[in-house]
Design a protein around this motif. Structure first.
Motif, PDB file in Angstrom:
ATOM      1  N   ASP A  10      43.065  41.016  36.609  1.00  0.00           N
ATOM      2  CA  ASP A  10      43.626  39.718  36.958  1.00  0.00           C
ATOM      3  C   ASP A  10      44.247  39.843  38.350  1.00  0.00           C
ATOM      4  OD1 ASP A  10      45.262  37.509  37.317  1.00  0.00           O
ATOM      5  OD2 ASP A  10      45.859  37.396  35.222  1.00  0.00           O
ATOM      6  N   LYS A  44      32.745  42.259  33.630  1.00  0.00           N
ATOM      7  CA  LYS A  44      32.790  40.799  33.672  1.00  0.00           C
ATOM      8  C   LYS A  44      34.159  40.292  34.119  1.00  0.00           C
ATOM      9  CE  LYS A  44      32.170  36.708  30.691  1.00  0.00           C
ATOM     10  NZ  LYS A  44      31.295  35.979  31.634  1.00  0.00           N
ATOM     11  N   ALA A  45      35.222  40.946  33.665  1.00  0.00           N
ATOM     12  CA  ALA A  45      36.564  40.501  34.034  1.00  0.00           C
ATOM     13  C   ALA A  45      36.777  40.589  35.537  1.00  0.00           C
ATOM     14  CB  ALA A  45      37.617  41.325  33.303  1.00  0.00           C
ATOM     15  N   ASP A  48      34.749  37.607  37.018  1.00  0.00           N
ATOM     16  CA  ASP A  48      35.355  36.312  36.697  1.00  0.00           C
ATOM     17  C   ASP A  48      36.735  36.145  37.322  1.00  0.00           C
ATOM     18  OD1 ASP A  48      33.082  36.028  35.232  1.00  0.00           O
ATOM     19  OD2 ASP A  48      34.045  35.733  33.295  1.00  0.00           O
ATOM     20  N   ASP A 122      26.670  37.026  27.300  1.00  0.00           N
ATOM     21  CA  ASP A 122      27.825  37.466  28.085  1.00  0.00           C
ATOM     22  C   ASP A 122      27.866  36.769  29.443  1.00  0.00           C
ATOM     23  OD1 ASP A 122      28.942  39.130  26.217  1.00  0.00           O
ATOM     24  OD2 ASP A 122      28.053  40.965  27.017  1.00  0.00           O
ATOM     25  N   ARG A 125      28.987  33.185  28.911  1.00  0.00           N
ATOM     26  CA  ARG A 125      30.308  33.000  28.302  1.00  0.00           C
ATOM     27  C   ARG A 125      31.386  32.861  29.372  1.00  0.00           C
ATOM     28  NH1 ARG A 125      33.312  37.242  27.095  1.00  0.00           N
ATOM     29  NH2 ARG A 125      31.519  38.614  26.905  1.00  0.00           N
ATOM     30  N   THR A 126      32.323  31.929  29.141  1.00  0.00           N
ATOM     31  CA  THR A 126      33.408  31.707  30.097  1.00  0.00           C
ATOM     32  C   THR A 126      34.689  32.443  29.699  1.00  0.00           C
ATOM     33  OG1 THR A 126      33.959  29.655  28.941  1.00  0.00           O
ATOM     34  CG2 THR A 126      32.515  29.486  30.868  1.00  0.00           C
ATOM     35  N   LEU A 128      37.080  35.447  28.214  1.00  0.00           N
ATOM     36  CA  LEU A 128      37.001  36.904  28.307  1.00  0.00           C
ATOM     37  C   LEU A 128      37.350  37.565  26.987  1.00  0.00           C
ATOM     38  CD1 LEU A 128      38.647  37.603  31.790  1.00  0.00           C
ATOM     39  CD2 LEU A 128      36.212  37.673  31.203  1.00  0.00           C
ATOM     40  N   ASP A 132      35.331  43.078  28.159  1.00  0.00           N
ATOM     41  CA  ASP A 132      34.954  42.633  29.501  1.00  0.00           C
ATOM     42  C   ASP A 132      35.751  43.339  30.589  1.00  0.00           C
ATOM     43  OD1 ASP A 132      33.095  40.785  28.480  1.00  0.00           O
ATOM     44  OD2 ASP A 132      34.643  39.265  28.216  1.00  0.00           O
ATOM     45  N   SER A 133      36.848  43.986  30.221  1.00  0.00           N
ATOM     46  CA  SER A 133      37.687  44.697  31.192  1.00  0.00           C
ATOM     47  C   SER A 133      37.467  46.203  31.156  1.00  0.00           C
ATOM     48  CB  SER A 133      39.173  44.397  30.920  1.00  0.00           C
ATOM     49  OG  SER A 133      39.438  43.025  31.014  1.00  0.00           O
TER      50      SER A 133
END
Length: 318
Positions: A10, A44-45, A48, A122, A125-126, A128, A132-133
């Motif tokens: 994040d 993915k994280a 995104d 995956d 997908r929106t 998390l 994904d991390s």
């Protein structure tokens, strides 16, 4: 050795809590879509994390990520088409004359279709999920480093390639995603005291022999079998994991990469049957760690010794 971790990706939180600036130039270079270039392995994280970017450079990074996604989705659709046809042909063959080849083709094609469909889901997908991390060796993660005294977040591959090492060493020495404390002044001497960073993690994973976890000896005729354990700090919080990093350049291009330092394990990890562990440093030591004095290695060892006190809970990973 820590082979996997769940990272904090994040960017807003990393910037706010650690006063770090995001190196948008480095992220843009990582995600640049060049002909013949393989897609970088990113969780993915991390991808995104740029959603909703407001700056022109941030929006350009989003566009680059979406371009990679579109290309991958096209390849996955084609894989599903090819493997579905293979499975159908094998099912028809099996109906006429049962053969082991037809059974194998049905199984293999079915598995490949399932994997491709799961990856497509995956990408679409929106929301998390925890996985994904998660990073593994070869996967990129946001690493906090220091430039002219300013904390900066850069994307780096989790497996460090030192400047004086050839690219083939990645395959010859696959364990270079961890840097053992007892080799910091040997193999890692050109990074230790020079290029330090931290990765913010929420948990980490270790392979542990099941008999060691159960605190017993192997039974007669029993073969060793590993189990993957997830270690989480209690109460839940972020850990700053001490790392070394490197900038490498060669015919294959430019690479930023890092390795997590490992040392003797704390009590909780040792009780689970593992003999090494990544090192969480205290937040008050962060700047001293990120701005090392190569003439005072003893001070750096003191930071590694004065590690963040943490209780770790563990369970078998899903």
């Amino acid at each position: 050795m820590c082979y996997s971790a769940q990272i904090r990706a994040d960017y807003t939180k990393l910037v706010r809590e650690f006063g770090a600036a995001i190196s948008l130039d480095e992220f843009a270079q990582l995600y640049a879509h060049d002909a013949g270039k393989q897609r970088p392995k990113t969780p993915k994280a991390m991808d995104d994390g740029f959603a909703g970017a407001r700056t022109a450079q941030g929006q350009d990074i989003v566009a680059k990520i979406q371009q990679w996604h579109a290309e991958e989705m096209q390849a996955l659709d084609e894989e599903i088409r090819v493997q579905s046809a293979r499975r159908k042909q094998a099912e028809e063959s099996l109906a006429h004359r049962p053969t082991q080849k037809a059974r194998n083709d049905i199984r293999i094609a079915g598995n490949r279709v399932d994997r491709a469909q799961a990856r497509l889901a995956d990408l679409h997908r929106t929301g998390l999920l925890p996985r994904d991390s998660r990073i593994f060796p070869g996967v990129y993660a946001p690493v906090i480093v220091s430039e002219q005294g300013q904390r900066v977040i850069k994307p780096m591959r989790y497996q460090c390639r030192l400047p004086d090492k050839p690219a083939r060493n990645d395959a010859l020495y696959p364990g270079t995603y961890n840097a053992r404390r007892d080799s910091l002044e040997a193999y890692w001497k050109n990074a230790f005291g020079h290029h330090h960073g931290v990765v913010v993690v929420q948990s980490f994973y270790e392979h542990v022999p099941r008999h060691a976890l159960e605190q017993r000896s192997l039974a007669p005729g029993e073969n060793p079998r590993n189990v993957v354990l997830e270690f989480r700090p209690q109460p839940p919080r972020d850990l700053l994991i001490a790392c070394l990093w490197s900038e490498w350049e060669g015919p294959e291009g430019r690479l930023l990469s890092f390795a997590a330092i490992t040392d003797a394990p704390p009590r909780d990890v040792a009780a689970a049957g593992h003999d090494r562990c990544i090192v969480p440093i205290r937040r008050e030591n962060l700047d001293a760690w990120l701005n090392p004095d190569p003439q005072d290695l003893a001070a750096l060892y003191r930071i590694l010794d004065d590690r963040e006190p943490v209780e770790l809970d563990y369970a078998e990973a899903a």
